[in-house]
Design a protein around this motif. Structure first.
Motif, short mmCIF file in Angstrom:
data_model
loop_
_atom_site.label_atom_id
_atom_site.label_comp_id
_atom_site.label_asym_id
_atom_site.label_seq_id
_atom_site.Cartn_x
_atom_site.Cartn_y
_atom_site.Cartn_z
N ALA A 53 -26.52 -39.98 1.19
CA ALA A 53 -26.20 -39.03 0.11
C ALA A 53 -24.81 -39.32 -0.45
O ALA A 53 -24.61 -39.28 -1.67
N LEU A 54 -23.87 -39.64 0.42
CA LEU A 54 -22.52 -39.96 -0.03
C LEU A 54 -22.52 -41.22 -0.90
O LEU A 54 -21.82 -41.30 -1.90
N SER A 97 -29.90 -39.05 4.45
CA SER A 97 -28.88 -38.77 5.46
C SER A 97 -27.56 -38.48 4.75
O SER A 97 -27.41 -38.74 3.54
N ARG A 98 -26.60 -37.99 5.49
CA ARG A 98 -25.29 -37.71 4.90
C ARG A 98 -24.66 -38.97 4.34
O ARG A 98 -24.08 -38.95 3.25
N ARG A 99 -24.77 -40.04 5.08
CA ARG A 99 -24.19 -41.32 4.63
C ARG A 99 -24.87 -41.80 3.35
O ARG A 99 -24.22 -42.21 2.40
N ARG A 113 -29.50 -34.50 -0.45
CA ARG A 113 -29.81 -33.93 0.87
C ARG A 113 -31.17 -33.23 0.85
O ARG A 113 -31.93 -33.34 1.80
N TRP A 134 -25.03 -34.46 -4.48
CA TRP A 134 -25.03 -34.29 -3.02
C TRP A 134 -26.16 -33.34 -2.60
O TRP A 134 -26.94 -33.65 -1.71
#
Length: 72
Positions: free
Chosen positions: A28-29, A24-26, A19, A15
């Motif tokens: 990275a997830l 983006s967060r999505r 980042r 994670w």
């Protein structure tokens, strides 16, 4: 190389690196989820594929690093 029993370290590390890489967060997830696959080849928060062959893993990492060097 990460022992599969070391998920407590792996997931936050992927994670953080994803980042830092600018994902983006999505995105990275998605990388965190993909990182749990057997034989996943990772480089700085990005899953490059799955390869049980050392040559394939090294080639994928070298290509990723070379691509960032050219774009950087």
């Amino acid at each position: 190389m990460v022992d599969p029993r070391n998920t407590a370290w792996l997931l936050p590390a992927v994670w953080r690196d994803a980042r830092r890489r600018g994902l983006s967060r999505r995105a990275a997830l998605k990388q965190v989820n993909a990182a749990t696959q057997a034989c996943a080849v990772l480089c700085d928060g990005l899953v490059l594929g799955c390869s049980a062959e050392p040559e394939g893993a090294v080639a994928a990492v070298e290509a990723d690093i070379a691509g960032r060097d050219r774009s950087g």
